[in-house]
Design an enzyme around this catalytic site. Structure first.
Site, PDB file in Angstrom:
ATOM      1  CG  ASP A   1     -17.524   0.469   1.019  1.00 31.49           C
ATOM      2  OD1 ASP A   1     -18.698   0.852   0.874  1.00 31.49           O
ATOM      3  OD2 ASP A   1     -17.088   0.020   2.090  1.00 31.49           O
TER       4      ASP A   1
ATOM      5  NE  ARG B   1      -9.096  -2.082   0.223  1.00 31.83           N
ATOM      6  CZ  ARG B   1      -9.078  -1.162   1.191  1.00 31.83           C
ATOM      7  NH1 ARG B   1      -8.081  -0.289   1.256  1.00 31.83           N
ATOM      8  NH2 ARG B   1     -10.057  -1.106   2.074  1.00 31.83           N
TER       9      ARG B   1
ATOM     10  CD  GLN C   1      -9.867  -1.382   6.614  1.00 32.92           C
ATOM     11  OE1 GLN C   1      -9.313  -0.578   5.905  1.00 32.92           O
ATOM     12  NE2 GLN C   1     -11.188  -1.373   6.768  1.00 32.92           N
TER      13      GLN C   1
ATOM     14  CD  GLU D   1      -5.398   6.142   5.521  1.00 30.35           C
ATOM     15  OE1 GLU D   1      -6.453   5.480   5.570  1.00 30.35           O
ATOM     16  OE2 GLU D   1      -4.964   6.670   4.471  1.00 30.35           O
TER      17      GLU D   1
ATOM     18  CB  SER E   1      -9.939   5.778   6.176  1.00 35.42           C
ATOM     19  OG  SER E   1     -10.790   6.641   5.449  1.00 35.42           O
TER      20      SER E   1
END
Length: 345
Positions: free
Chosen positions: A57, A111, A126, A259, A262
């Site tokens: 992704d 990341r 996650q 957050e 998602s």
């Protein structure tokens, strides 16, 4: 540029040993609750995938994946995953998962372009999940039903951990509020998306913002999304566009919204082709994942990711995500956290 918010008078409510035990309790309890709610089966996930298949992704389209050549495969390049959104959909098909059931896995990612602060880390962990749906489930109503199930699992985990550690007082509201990103723009004109997220979360405590990725009436996206996993362009029954969104909660310790997830209904063939055209990325149609979707060999699905360290952070009332995960941080940030009595793991 990395930055740090340090609340006045902050002191951790659990020491390092208690924190490590509590992290394990949260992860075990939440995973069981989520799996039961959504009928998910655990699967084993990759840390890296081959470049050029369209499986990794690209999130908002600009992050660079960590990559390395594979000596024993003719220097073919592998990429550390950013998330598993597209890999999970391939797995649903390859495992023959039935409609109404799904998969869940522990996703670990790097990341490298992340700007480091209280809630952003180079290391991302996650619970990545994906579930097979029917054509008639591609609606905002179905999206909301799934969001409520996920939020219910979060609430049960908060109750469990606050009962186990009475010093950790529960603070999340009983219900979650839904709003479309266009509605949010009209409610708070002249503000940034981050300011709008804070304002709505301060008001309701827990909010799911629908429609992340498409341009709003001001010509800007609430946030960027890649064109090939979430469906952010299909008109929905509420009169707006988008079948995806982000789940936020108001976090009193930092005085801001955070957050936690998602997620969204994934693109079908029509949405994929439309979104590739919108972003000028039609060349992706030739990639392995995209060909399978266009040819109709992948199931319709809904899925998303839920931050493990972030959930542990807020349920344990920590002020920095580095208190619930091991990563690399600037030395000045580690020193400031030590001064606050919260050394980073």
């Amino acid at each position: 540029m990395s930055n740090l918010t340090k609340p006045d008078g902050y002191r951790p409510l659990l020491d390092l040993k208690q924190t490590e035990l509590a992290i394990k309790k949260i992860k075990d309890f939440f995973l069981g609750s989520l799996s039961t709610e959504l009928r998910l089966r655990r699967v084993t996930a990759p840390l890296f995938v081959l470049r050029g298949l369209g499986i990794n992704d690209d999130l908002n389209g600009v992050e660079r994946p960590v990559a390395f050549p594979i000596k024993d495969m003719g220097e073919a390049v592998a990429e550390v995953v950013h998330s598993l959104a597209k890999w999970k959909r391939l797995t649903l098909a390859d495992y023959g998962v039935e409609t109404g059931f799904g998969i869940v896995t522990d996703m670990n990612a790097i990341r490298a372009d992340e700007e480091l602060d209280n809630i952003h880390s180079l290391y991302v962990d996650q619970w990545d999940w994906e579930r097979v749906i029917r054509r008639e489930d591609r609606s905002v109503d179905f999206l909301k039903r799934i969001v409520r199930k996920i939020y219910g699992a979060i609430l049960r985990t908060e109750f469990y951990i606050s009962e186990t550690y009475p010093q950790l007082k529960a603070f999340l509201p009983e219900d979650i509020h839904f709003v479309h990103s266009e509605e949010l723009l009209q409610m708070y004109p002249g503000t940034t998306p981050r300011e709008r997220e804070d304002a709505i979360c301060r008001k309701y405590g827990a909010v799911f913002i629908i429609g992340i990725g498409g341009k709003l009436s001001d010509g800007k996206e609430h946030d960027l999304r890649a064109p090939d996993y979430d469906d952010w362009s299909t008109p929905n029954e509420d009169g707006y566009k988008g079948l995806n969104g982000d789940l936020f909660v108001w976090y009193p310790t930092l005085g801001r919204s955070i957050e936690l997830s998602s997620m969204g209904i994934r693109v079908d063939k029509d949405a994929l082709l439309r979104q590739l055209a919108i972003q000028g990325k039609e060349e992706r149609q030739q990639l392995y994942f995209h060909r399978r979707l266009i040819e109709g060999t992948l199931p319709l699905s809904i899925g998303g990711g839920i931050g493990q360290s972030r959930l542990c952070m807020i349920l344990l009332h920590k002020f920095h995500v580095g208190e619930t995960q091991a990563s690399i941080w600037p030395e000045w940030m580690r020193e400031e956290c030590r001064k606050a009595g919260s050394p980073l793991i």
